[in-house]
Motif scaffolding. Structure first.
Motif, PDB file in Angstrom:
ATOM      1  N   LEU A   1       0.824  -1.206   0.000  1.00  0.00           N
ATOM      2  CA  LEU A   1       0.000   0.000   0.000  1.00  0.00           C
ATOM      3  C   LEU A   1       0.859   1.258   0.000  1.00  0.00           C
ATOM      4  CD1 LEU A   1      -2.749   1.506   0.344  1.00  0.00           C
ATOM      5  CD2 LEU A   1      -2.466   1.200   2.823  1.00  0.00           C
ATOM      6  N   MET A   2       1.857   1.291   0.887  1.00  0.00           N
ATOM      7  CA  MET A   2       2.672   2.494   1.037  1.00  0.00           C
ATOM      8  C   MET A   2       3.637   2.696  -0.124  1.00  0.00           C
ATOM      9  SD  MET A   2       1.580   3.999   3.750  1.00  0.00           S
ATOM     10  CE  MET A   2       2.838   5.186   4.208  1.00  0.00           C
ATOM     11  N   THR A   3       4.252   1.634  -0.607  1.00  0.00           N
ATOM     12  CA  THR A   3       5.299   1.794  -1.623  1.00  0.00           C
ATOM     13  C   THR A   3       4.780   1.724  -3.059  1.00  0.00           C
ATOM     14  OG1 THR A   3       5.833  -0.578  -1.571  1.00  0.00           O
ATOM     15  CG2 THR A   3       7.067   0.876  -0.079  1.00  0.00           C
ATOM     16  N   GLU A   4       3.758   0.906  -3.305  1.00  0.00           N
ATOM     17  CA  GLU A   4       3.263   0.744  -4.668  1.00  0.00           C
ATOM     18  C   GLU A   4       1.992   1.549  -4.932  1.00  0.00           C
ATOM     19  OE1 GLU A   4       3.128  -3.312  -5.991  1.00  0.00           O
ATOM     20  OE2 GLU A   4       4.933  -3.872  -4.864  1.00  0.00           O
ATOM     21  N   ASN A   5       0.988   1.405  -4.073  1.00  0.00           N
ATOM     22  CA  ASN A   5      -0.237   2.158  -4.291  1.00  0.00           C
ATOM     23  C   ASN A   5      -0.035   3.661  -4.092  1.00  0.00           C
ATOM     24  OD1 ASN A   5      -1.220  -0.691  -3.185  1.00  0.00           O
ATOM     25  ND2 ASN A   5      -2.868   0.134  -4.468  1.00  0.00           N
ATOM     26  N   LEU A   6       0.722   4.024  -3.036  1.00  0.00           N
ATOM     27  CA  LEU A   6       0.900   5.444  -2.715  1.00  0.00           C
ATOM     28  C   LEU A   6       2.253   5.988  -3.159  1.00  0.00           C
ATOM     29  CD1 LEU A   6      -0.795   5.590   0.802  1.00  0.00           C
ATOM     30  CD2 LEU A   6      -1.790   6.019  -1.450  1.00  0.00           C
ATOM     31  N   GLY A   7       3.198   5.121  -3.488  1.00  0.00           N
ATOM     32  CA  GLY A   7       4.436   5.561  -4.114  1.00  0.00           C
ATOM     33  C   GLY A   7       5.525   6.093  -3.205  1.00  0.00           C
ATOM     34  N   TYR A   8       5.497   5.783  -1.925  1.00  0.00           N
ATOM     35  CA  TYR A   8       6.556   6.237  -1.019  1.00  0.00           C
ATOM     36  C   TYR A   8       7.746   5.278  -1.070  1.00  0.00           C
ATOM     37  CZ  TYR A   8       3.111   9.416   1.023  1.00  0.00           C
ATOM     38  OH  TYR A   8       2.172  10.398   1.212  1.00  0.00           O
ATOM     39  N   LYS A   9       8.955   5.827  -1.123  1.00  0.00           N
ATOM     40  CA  LYS A   9      10.152   4.987  -1.115  1.00  0.00           C
ATOM     41  C   LYS A   9      10.471   4.508   0.292  1.00  0.00           C
ATOM     42  CE  LYS A   9      12.277   7.073  -5.196  1.00  0.00           C
ATOM     43  NZ  LYS A   9      13.470   7.805  -5.738  1.00  0.00           N
ATOM     44  N   GLN A  10      10.206   5.350   1.302  1.00  0.00           N
ATOM     45  CA  GLN A  10      10.353   4.985   2.711  1.00  0.00           C
ATOM     46  C   GLN A  10       9.179   5.577   3.479  1.00  0.00           C
ATOM     47  OE1 GLN A  10      14.324   6.139   4.173  1.00  0.00           O
ATOM     48  NE2 GLN A  10      14.719   3.947   4.407  1.00  0.00           N
TER      49      GLN A  10
END
Length: 372
Positions: free
Chosen positions: A153-162
């Motif tokens: 969710l955080m890295t792929e859906n929302l695009g955050y690296k960290q």
């Protein structure tokens, strides 16, 4: 945002009318004279609460509160995950995912949203409903499986690296799994509890403080741990009654929702009477009490099948213990996470984000913005 659509909480008038009829037609079981809360939820208290529910509780007002912040449904590896997503207004807000527990919901964090999204030290807040809870898919997953979804969710859906993570209760387990499994993307984590001794620890490796904590936990399980044993063994047997009776549902949640609070401050522990009932309503209108309890069974089955213990990682962790929470020593926390901050508060309990939102928000901001 990838594979994501907007969402609003909408409960039909038919569902509300049905709830009213069920509340009015409750068959009260009676209670032993003078028993109070000693046998479980007090009938005298519950009758008063149900009267308030019927005559004064304003669901449309609460629904508007639930809808005041942006919400979404994301397809995360084939699971529909409901989450609030509120961007911080600071210059460079930090992405932070907050995970609730049982018997609460994503609503646990609604009071700290304005406190953490304003000012220079602000956050992009992601507040999901665990699958099986609230408005996410009605499936029961293990704690580690939920952590896997949160990473996607955080890295792929929302695009955050960290990103950063915080959680208590069931949310503690999810956050701890994130720390262990994904140290490359997790920049820091915060906890208000870190699990309990289960009798499998080697006494020779335990400090005196840990042994005292273990004795306390053993006594607590005998007096207050019925819910976890039922959820871990026979959740479906209980689900029929709780899914059919709003009073039964409220009774079960209240009986084990005090988490260290005496009955006279039960409502304060949830943040107030309306907050308490809104939390119950989220379970009622989504019919997720069954799947929420079933998560305990999923975790128990994973443990019985010999799942590998999570490994400790170098991700910096902050720990804040509120007084009406199990008072574990620092060395217990250090068994599981890389503790760089360990603090005890003077007030608050298991639902600190509801009960003492200012204190809780200050702890998160202080830790995540001053880790190094």
């Amino acid at each position: 945002m990838k594979n994501t659509k907007e969402f609003r909480v909408t409960v039909s008038q038919q569902a509300l009318d049905d709830l009213k009829i069920r509340l009015q037609n409750t068959r009260w079981p009676g209670e032993a004279q003078g028993s109070g809360w000693n046998f479980g939820t007090s009938e005298a208290y519950l009758k008063e609460l149900v009267n308030y529910w019927l005559t004064r509780y304003d669901w449309p007002k609460q629904e508007a509160t639930l809808n005041q912040y942006p919400q979404y449904i994301a397809d995360v590896d084939g699971v529909n995950v409901h989450f609030q997503y509120i961007k911080g207004k600071g210059e460079n807000p930090k992405p932070l995912i907050l995970t609730h527990g049982w018997p609460d919901s994503y609503y646990r964090f609604h009071k700290i949203i304005p406190l953490l999204t304003q000012g220079d030290e602000s956050f992009d807040l992601v507040i999901p409903s665990i699958p099986g809870f609230g408005f996410s898919d009605k499936i029961a997953l293990t704690t580690e499986a939920v952590a896997d979804l949160w990473k996607v969710l955080m890295t792929e859906n929302l695009g955050y690296k960290q990103f950063y993570a915080a959680g208590g209760d069931v949310g503690m387990g999810v956050t701890k799994a994130l720390v262990s499994k994904y140290p490359d993307v997790l920049a820091g984590a915060h906890f208000t509890d870190l699990g309990y001794p289960m009798g499998q620890e080697d006494p020779q490796t335990m400090s005196e403080a840990e042994k005292q904590f273990a004795q306390f936990v053993q006594q607590w399980w005998y007096s207050e741990g019925a819910y976890a044993m039922v959820h871990s063994t026979k959740p479906q047997s209980l689900a029929f009654g709780l899914n059919d009776s709003p009073v039964g549902l409220a009774s079960w949640i209240l009986s084990f929702g005090t988490a260290g609070a005496s009955p006279d401050i039960l409502e304060d522990a949830f943040g107030g009477r309306d907050e308490l009932l809104t939390n119950v309503m989220i379970y009622w209108v989504t019919q997720t009490i069954s799947t929420s309890m079933r998560m305990y069974k999923a975790d128990a089955q994973a443990q019985w099948s010999g799942a590998k213990p999570l490994e400790k990682s170098a991700v910096p962790a902050g720990v804040t213990i509120f007084p009406r929470e199990a008072q574990f020593p620092k060395e217990w926390a250090e068994r599981f996470v890389n503790v760089v901050s360990f603090r005890r508060m003077e007030k608050g309990g298991h639902f600190a984000a509801l009960e003492v939102p200012d204190l809780f928000a200050a702890e998160l901001r202080s830790f995540f913005y001053h880790i190094n």
